[in-house]
Design a protein around this motif. Structure first.
Motif, PDB file in Angstrom:
ATOM      1  N   VAL A 235    -135.834 108.031 -43.526  1.00  0.00           N
ATOM      2  CA  VAL A 235    -134.855 107.624 -44.536  1.00  0.00           C
ATOM      3  C   VAL A 235    -134.397 108.835 -45.351  1.00  0.00           C
ATOM      4  CG1 VAL A 235    -134.497 106.271 -46.635  1.00  0.00           C
ATOM      5  CG2 VAL A 235    -135.656 105.236 -44.671  1.00  0.00           C
ATOM      6  N   THR A 236    -135.371 109.665 -45.718  1.00  0.00           N
ATOM      7  CA  THR A 236    -135.055 110.864 -46.501  1.00  0.00           C
ATOM      8  C   THR A 236    -134.128 111.790 -45.722  1.00  0.00           C
ATOM      9  OG1 THR A 236    -137.210 110.741 -47.587  1.00  0.00           O
ATOM     10  CG2 THR A 236    -136.036 112.837 -47.715  1.00  0.00           C
ATOM     11  N   GLN A 237    -134.396 111.941 -44.426  1.00  0.00           N
ATOM     12  CA  GLN A 237    -133.564 112.800 -43.595  1.00  0.00           C
ATOM     13  C   GLN A 237    -132.136 112.253 -43.499  1.00  0.00           C
ATOM     14  OE1 GLN A 237    -135.256 113.589 -39.764  1.00  0.00           O
ATOM     15  NE2 GLN A 237    -133.483 114.764 -39.044  1.00  0.00           N
ATOM     16  N   GLY A 238    -132.014 110.914 -43.380  1.00  0.00           N
ATOM     17  CA  GLY A 238    -130.691 110.291 -43.323  1.00  0.00           C
ATOM     18  C   GLY A 238    -129.909 110.504 -44.606  1.00  0.00           C
ATOM     19  N   ILE A 239    -130.616 110.376 -45.748  1.00  0.00           N
ATOM     20  CA  ILE A 239    -129.961 110.590 -47.040  1.00  0.00           C
ATOM     21  C   ILE A 239    -129.505 112.036 -47.170  1.00  0.00           C
ATOM     22  CG2 ILE A 239    -130.345 110.642 -49.530  1.00  0.00           C
ATOM     23  CD1 ILE A 239    -132.175 108.232 -49.215  1.00  0.00           C
ATOM     24  N   ASP A 240    -130.368 112.969 -46.742  1.00  0.00           N
ATOM     25  CA  ASP A 240    -130.001 114.383 -46.788  1.00  0.00           C
ATOM     26  C   ASP A 240    -128.756 114.664 -45.953  1.00  0.00           C
ATOM     27  OD1 ASP A 240    -131.949 115.162 -48.530  1.00  0.00           O
ATOM     28  OD2 ASP A 240    -133.360 115.845 -47.005  1.00  0.00           O
ATOM     29  N   GLU A 241    -128.706 114.051 -44.774  1.00  0.00           N
ATOM     30  CA  GLU A 241    -127.576 114.264 -43.869  1.00  0.00           C
ATOM     31  C   GLU A 241    -126.288 113.747 -44.492  1.00  0.00           C
ATOM     32  OE1 GLU A 241    -125.588 115.608 -40.519  1.00  0.00           O
ATOM     33  OE2 GLU A 241    -127.661 115.952 -41.154  1.00  0.00           O
ATOM     34  N   ARG A 242    -126.396 112.550 -45.091  1.00  0.00           N
ATOM     35  CA  ARG A 242    -125.210 111.968 -45.736  1.00  0.00           C
ATOM     36  C   ARG A 242    -124.743 112.822 -46.909  1.00  0.00           C
ATOM     37  NH1 ARG A 242    -120.487 109.751 -45.384  1.00  0.00           N
ATOM     38  NH2 ARG A 242    -119.935 108.401 -47.149  1.00  0.00           N
ATOM     39  N   GLN A 243    -125.683 113.310 -47.697  1.00  0.00           N
ATOM     40  CA  GLN A 243    -125.328 114.162 -48.827  1.00  0.00           C
ATOM     41  C   GLN A 243    -124.708 115.467 -48.356  1.00  0.00           C
ATOM     42  OE1 GLN A 243    -129.015 114.451 -51.032  1.00  0.00           O
ATOM     43  NE2 GLN A 243    -128.456 112.738 -52.389  1.00  0.00           N
ATOM     44  N   ASN A 244    -125.212 115.998 -47.244  1.00  0.00           N
ATOM     45  CA  ASN A 244    -124.633 117.229 -46.692  1.00  0.00           C
ATOM     46  C   ASN A 244    -123.194 117.003 -46.226  1.00  0.00           C
ATOM     47  OD1 ASN A 244    -126.956 118.727 -47.152  1.00  0.00           O
ATOM     48  ND2 ASN A 244    -127.797 118.318 -45.116  1.00  0.00           N
TER      49      ASN A 244
ATOM     50  N   MET B 168    -132.981 110.688 -55.893  1.00  0.00           N
ATOM     51  CA  MET B 168    -133.564 109.686 -54.999  1.00  0.00           C
ATOM     52  C   MET B 168    -134.171 110.351 -53.761  1.00  0.00           C
ATOM     53  SD  MET B 168    -134.207 106.529 -54.498  1.00  0.00           S
ATOM     54  CE  MET B 168    -134.545 105.321 -53.219  1.00  0.00           C
ATOM     55  N   ALA B 169    -133.404 111.221 -53.146  1.00  0.00           N
ATOM     56  CA  ALA B 169    -133.889 111.898 -51.947  1.00  0.00           C
ATOM     57  C   ALA B 169    -135.107 112.750 -52.262  1.00  0.00           C
ATOM     58  CB  ALA B 169    -132.781 112.761 -51.348  1.00  0.00           C
ATOM     59  N   LEU B 170    -135.094 113.429 -53.411  1.00  0.00           N
ATOM     60  CA  LEU B 170    -136.234 114.259 -53.806  1.00  0.00           C
ATOM     61  C   LEU B 170    -137.483 113.407 -54.018  1.00  0.00           C
ATOM     62  CD1 LEU B 170    -137.377 116.988 -54.636  1.00  0.00           C
ATOM     63  CD2 LEU B 170    -136.544 116.560 -56.966  1.00  0.00           C
ATOM     64  N   PHE B 171    -137.311 112.251 -54.655  1.00  0.00           N
ATOM     65  CA  PHE B 171    -138.452 111.357 -54.874  1.00  0.00           C
ATOM     66  C   PHE B 171    -139.046 110.905 -53.546  1.00  0.00           C
ATOM     67  CE2 PHE B 171    -139.924 106.926 -55.054  1.00  0.00           C
ATOM     68  CZ  PHE B 171    -140.999 107.056 -55.927  1.00  0.00           C
ATOM     69  N   LEU B 172    -138.193 110.531 -52.604  1.00  0.00           N
ATOM     70  CA  LEU B 172    -138.681 110.072 -51.305  1.00  0.00           C
ATOM     71  C   LEU B 172    -139.396 111.194 -50.556  1.00  0.00           C
ATOM     72  CD1 LEU B 172    -135.699 107.846 -50.098  1.00  0.00           C
ATOM     73  CD2 LEU B 172    -137.941 107.080 -50.881  1.00  0.00           C
ATOM     74  N   LYS B 173    -138.880 112.411 -50.681  1.00  0.00           N
ATOM     75  CA  LYS B 173    -139.553 113.541 -50.042  1.00  0.00           C
ATOM     76  C   LYS B 173    -140.960 113.742 -50.613  1.00  0.00           C
ATOM     77  CE  LYS B 173    -135.594 116.396 -48.673  1.00  0.00           C
ATOM     78  NZ  LYS B 173    -134.892 117.673 -48.900  1.00  0.00           N
ATOM     79  N   LEU B 174    -141.077 113.705 -51.927  1.00  0.00           N
ATOM     80  CA  LEU B 174    -142.377 113.864 -52.579  1.00  0.00           C
ATOM     81  C   LEU B 174    -143.310 112.732 -52.196  1.00  0.00           C
ATOM     82  CD1 LEU B 174    -141.226 114.994 -56.149  1.00  0.00           C
ATOM     83  CD2 LEU B 174    -142.293 116.402 -54.375  1.00  0.00           C
ATOM     84  N   PHE B 175    -142.742 111.508 -52.177  1.00  0.00           N
ATOM     85  CA  PHE B 175    -143.556 110.343 -51.824  1.00  0.00           C
ATOM     86  C   PHE B 175    -144.081 110.465 -50.402  1.00  0.00           C
ATOM     87  CE2 PHE B 175    -143.775 105.799 -50.385  1.00  0.00           C
ATOM     88  CZ  PHE B 175    -144.856 105.434 -51.169  1.00  0.00           C
ATOM     89  N   SER B 176    -143.222 110.903 -49.475  1.00  0.00           N
ATOM     90  CA  SER B 176    -143.620 111.066 -48.076  1.00  0.00           C
ATOM     91  C   SER B 176    -144.690 112.153 -47.947  1.00  0.00           C
ATOM     92  CB  SER B 176    -142.393 111.432 -47.235  1.00  0.00           C
ATOM     93  OG  SER B 176    -142.770 111.705 -45.911  1.00  0.00           O
ATOM     94  N   THR B 177    -144.555 113.235 -48.692  1.00  0.00           N
ATOM     95  CA  THR B 177    -145.533 114.328 -48.643  1.00  0.00           C
ATOM     96  C   THR B 177    -146.892 113.872 -49.163  1.00  0.00           C
ATOM     97  OG1 THR B 177    -143.753 115.945 -48.961  1.00  0.00           O
ATOM     98  CG2 THR B 177    -145.997 116.671 -49.424  1.00  0.00           C
TER      99      THR B 177
END
Length: 347
Positions: free
Chosen positions: A53-62, A1-10
């Motif tokens: 949103v992507t950054q928040g998901i990354d933080e939570r996963q970390n 999910m996070a990877l998809f959002l990163k690609l979408f944002s890029t």
């Protein structure tokens, strides 16, 4: 999910970057933001939101990954601690406090009172072939009188058979329990079974009659006018029942302890076994010491579970709360005050 959002944002960022190069985002006549400018602005807002949103998901996963690694490290630490300090068969000492009124023990109790009276209030001889004084008060008066193995004061087997069996065949059943919930279940089962259920745990053994390496003793507390019976010795490794939950000192320190008087049948007892059982049920562990791997756990106060027909078991723990240092402090206090915690006997 996070990877998809990163690609979408890029992709969005790239698209709207190209759009900014190809179109005019302001109306040339009014110099206001035009249609394409509004589209570009909306795109920037969308891509920024997706990025946040992507950054928040990354933080939570970390955070979750960090917690997982910390848990794995703690588990590894626990395993290493268990392997580094395996539990050797312990040594046990238990001093049973007997009720002040012992059924069938009037003659012996009277003889001990007479002995204490004859020793006077000070400057008593510390030892003879029949007894030795293990504790004195500040004035030198005897507080505890211990009988020697061949003392003439020991009860006579023919005259007081039940008391003879009580003092000469003492024993203790011990269970070390790792899980507090298991201790609660065992206590309830013991209560409902009428006290006849065997104690269970993760490391179960008994010390007493039948083991040639076990020592027994008898003492009289002058102040309490009470008889004490002790049993001590090493635990025979062949007769330890284990579940695998307690294999190290690390496990032992986190576990609770359960003890119960051993109702060993006495062959050819010329007396009443019901009387012997009643006297045993009335006893309580005044002092219990477990020594393992050079470390000592000394316990004097217990939680008591009693069945409807008088059988009792005593529990305490975790054992990390009972250390040799704390016990030494209690001993220093006792030497000054002359008082132990009141034994939990049935008078």
């Amino acid at each position: 999910m996070a990877l998809f959002l990163k690609l979408f944002s890029t992709v969005l960022t790239g698209l709207f970057g190209v759009l900014a190069l190809l179109v005019d985002y302001r109306d040339r006549q009014t110099n206001k933001i035009g249609k394409w400018g509004k589209v570009a602005l909306a795109g920037v807002l969308v891509s920024s939101t997706v990025s946040l949103v992507t950054q928040g998901i990354d933080e939570r996963q970390n955070q979750l990954e960090g917690a997982r690694r910390a848990a794995e490290a703690e588990e590894l630490k626990s395993k290493l601690a268990r392997l580094a300090d395996p539990l050797a068969p312990p040594d046990v000492y238990v001093n049973w406090a007997l009720p002040k009124k012992i059924v069938g023990g009037d003659v012996f109790l009277a003889s001990m009172k007479d002995l204490a009276s004859s020793l006077g209030k000070s400057n008593s001889s510390a030892s003879t072939k029949d007894y030795f004084i293990s504790h004195k008060d500040v004035n030198g008066a005897p507080m505890d009188i211990d009988l020697t193995a061949d003392s003439k004061y020991h009860p006579n087997k023919d005259a007081e058979p039940n008391l003879f069996a009580l003092l000469n065949y003492p024993g203790v059943e011990v269970a070390i329990v790792r899980n507090p919930d298991d201790l609660k279940k065992m206590s309830e089962k013991f209560r409902q079974s009428g006290g006849r259920a065997s104690i269970q745990g993760d490391y179960v053994f008994s010390v007493g009659y039948g083991n040639p390496n076990v020592n027994t003793g008898v003492s009289f507390n002058v102040g309490e006018q009470r008889i004490y019976s002790n049993v001590s010795g090493p635990v025979d490794a062949r007769f330890i029942a284990k579940t695998g939950a307690v294999i190290s000192m690390y496990d032992l320190a986190a576990s609770s302890l359960v003890v119960k008087v051993s109702h060993t049948m006495v062959v050819n007892l010329d007396g009443n076994h019901a009387t012997l059982q009643a006297n045993r049920n009335a006893a309580a562990p005044a002092y219990f010491q477990l020594t393992a791997n050079g470390r000592k756990y000394a316990i004097r106060q217990w939680d008591v579970t009693e069945s409807a027909n008088g059988f009792r078991m005593f529990s305490a723990g975790p054992l990390s709360d009972f250390t040799q240092e704390k016990d030494a402090e209690r001993k220093r206090e006792w030497n000054v005050s002359g008082q132990f915690p009141v034994p939990q006997t049935k008078e």
